[in-house]
Write an enzyme that holds these catalytic residues in place. Sequence first.
Site, short mmCIF file in Angstrom:
data_model
loop_
_atom_site.label_atom_id
_atom_site.label_comp_id
_atom_site.label_asym_id
_atom_site.label_seq_id
_atom_site.Cartn_x
_atom_site.Cartn_y
_atom_site.Cartn_z
CD GLU A 297 -2.97 1.16 0.38
OE1 GLU A 297 -3.17 1.97 -0.43
OE2 GLU A 297 -3.81 0.14 0.28
CG ASP A 301 -0.88 4.75 -1.00
OD1 ASP A 301 -1.73 4.59 -1.95
OD2 ASP A 301 -1.34 4.79 0.14
CB SER A 515 -5.07 1.68 -2.64
OG SER A 515 -5.51 1.44 -1.42
CG ASP A 578 -21.67 6.64 -12.86
OD1 ASP A 578 -20.77 6.26 -12.17
OD2 ASP A 578 -21.44 7.15 -13.94
#
Length: 596
Positions: A297, A301, A515, A578
């Site tokens: 993660e 990022d 992510s 949407d």
Amino acid sequence: MRYSSIWTALVLAASAVAVPSPKTSLRVKESIAAPRGWVKRDVAPRDLRINLRIALPQSNFPLLEQHLYEVSDPSHERYGAHLSQAEVNELIAPRPESVENVKAWLAAHGIHQEDLSHSPAGDWIKVTIPVGLAEEMLDAKYHIWEHSDGDTLVRTTSYSVPEHLHEHVELIQPTTLFSRFRGMKTTSHFVQNKAPSAATTDAPAINVPSASNGQVDASCNNTITVTCLKELYNAVGYTPLANTGNHIAVTGYLDQFANFEDLQLFFADQVPAAVNSSFNVISVNGGQNNQSEPGGEANLDTQFGFGISHPIPATFYTTGGSPPFIPDIGTPTDTNEPYLDWVDFVLSQPNLPQTISTSYGDDEQTVPFSFAQRVCNSFAQLGARGVTLTFSSGDSGVGDGDPDPATQECFSNDGLNRTEFLPAFPASCPFVTTVGGTVNVPETAIFFSGGGFSNFFAQPSYQSAQVEAYLAALAPGTFAGLFNRSGRAYPDVAAQADNFLIFFEGQPTDIAGTSCAAPTFAGFVSLLNDARIRAGMPSLGFLNPLIYSLKGAGFNDITTGNNPGCGTPGFNATEGWDPVTGLGTLNFGELKGLIV
């Protein structure tokens, strides 16, 4: 004061303070049913120390909210006139009588000024105390709770405060907060040892009218790189400056560490001009950045968020405190509320990055409304100060945290066990820009893209026209009773969320999830801020009033795909906004022309 002496000092302290007896005037402040998946285990050790946080009502938050919308509305004369830290703190400071009453109550329990710490505005009071004292103060019983996935927390399902304090105390935690705060990357798509991205395929380029030069390399249908994203989102050839005061940041939690060696491999493969550059690391609450334990993660990022925005200065916030909590001699404090630690920290800083991306969250219903509202109000403070906050929309479609739509359990947590869609938080906060996911070129909604309608927050006026148009087009009775038609609708925008090529533990790795989408969108926002600052204009700050006012201009509308969950096909992507891809993916070149 030493807490070993608190127990013997209680009677003397209480008799010295002219307040109603805390033992005779208690009334329940908050009571919940434990969220699904949590089982009560042992009684919490009475000598276990917890970091108790007491939120005092913010005296003028409605006025702060008014300021936020005025400085974020491109049609308002104050657009871009962001507030200073001092101005924000003045607006949210609690009333003096609230401070006095709460401190008197604490003093009655032997807790005095020297034991306390405060937020810059004084709207949070924090103290570390034993569980036994917290139980006495709050007429609560703390237990160790275990989740079916193995995480453990020390929590209570009910707490009380003296009757006269109810108007002076907004909430107290840790008490009823059972959120697990997960990263928003899919666990089903994390493939190591993928080939690097050096060569393009022999297939002809894909014609995409909105892309740079109207084309995207065919390899981007198999592997997403920084080059793919700049082609697809019409940013090829734009080079930002490093010295304008512009800044970008991403957040890291749960022992997710960003690896510098992996970053250099990523730069060498995808952003050669960035080789030998890096990012600043800021530790919050003892957060580490252990280079021997890289996190997928955190690498995702930092590599994509900072790769897109290079050479804009970049920061990785690493925040300590993470589940699972195991109450043993090596872990004397329950510290698994890291997100609140980060919010406290950034609000205390006079100078902040203009763009901050976060890829963590949980089901909205696992977060007490009082806590969600208070955290969301903190985001409003950051927006008023000129910070753009991007959040992942989640990886479970309209369902719960289970990425497999077939095994999701979508039940309300109010004791009625009603089947319903489960919105995510902080994605559902109206003061953040929430990013859903797409896949392929040309783009379509990816199936796991989180989206829906909050059960906590009302639909803000900035999005009402687009959301009402979407709802009006739904066939009568579609998902009747499964979602709150008047709630804050999300996501706001989208970006690619599959087949991202990062480097992890020295190897090229394929990763997916919203992510991917949140730092991608944040990277392009940072480029937009660069263009504005170079033109002598303020940073964008809170984006939503601006982007909804553009009525689709500057965005690529995504009209195919859906986000299944809860035994349903979920919502459809369609023309206009949407609840799968929001307003769509950005066209950097067009959007830059509209805002600079």
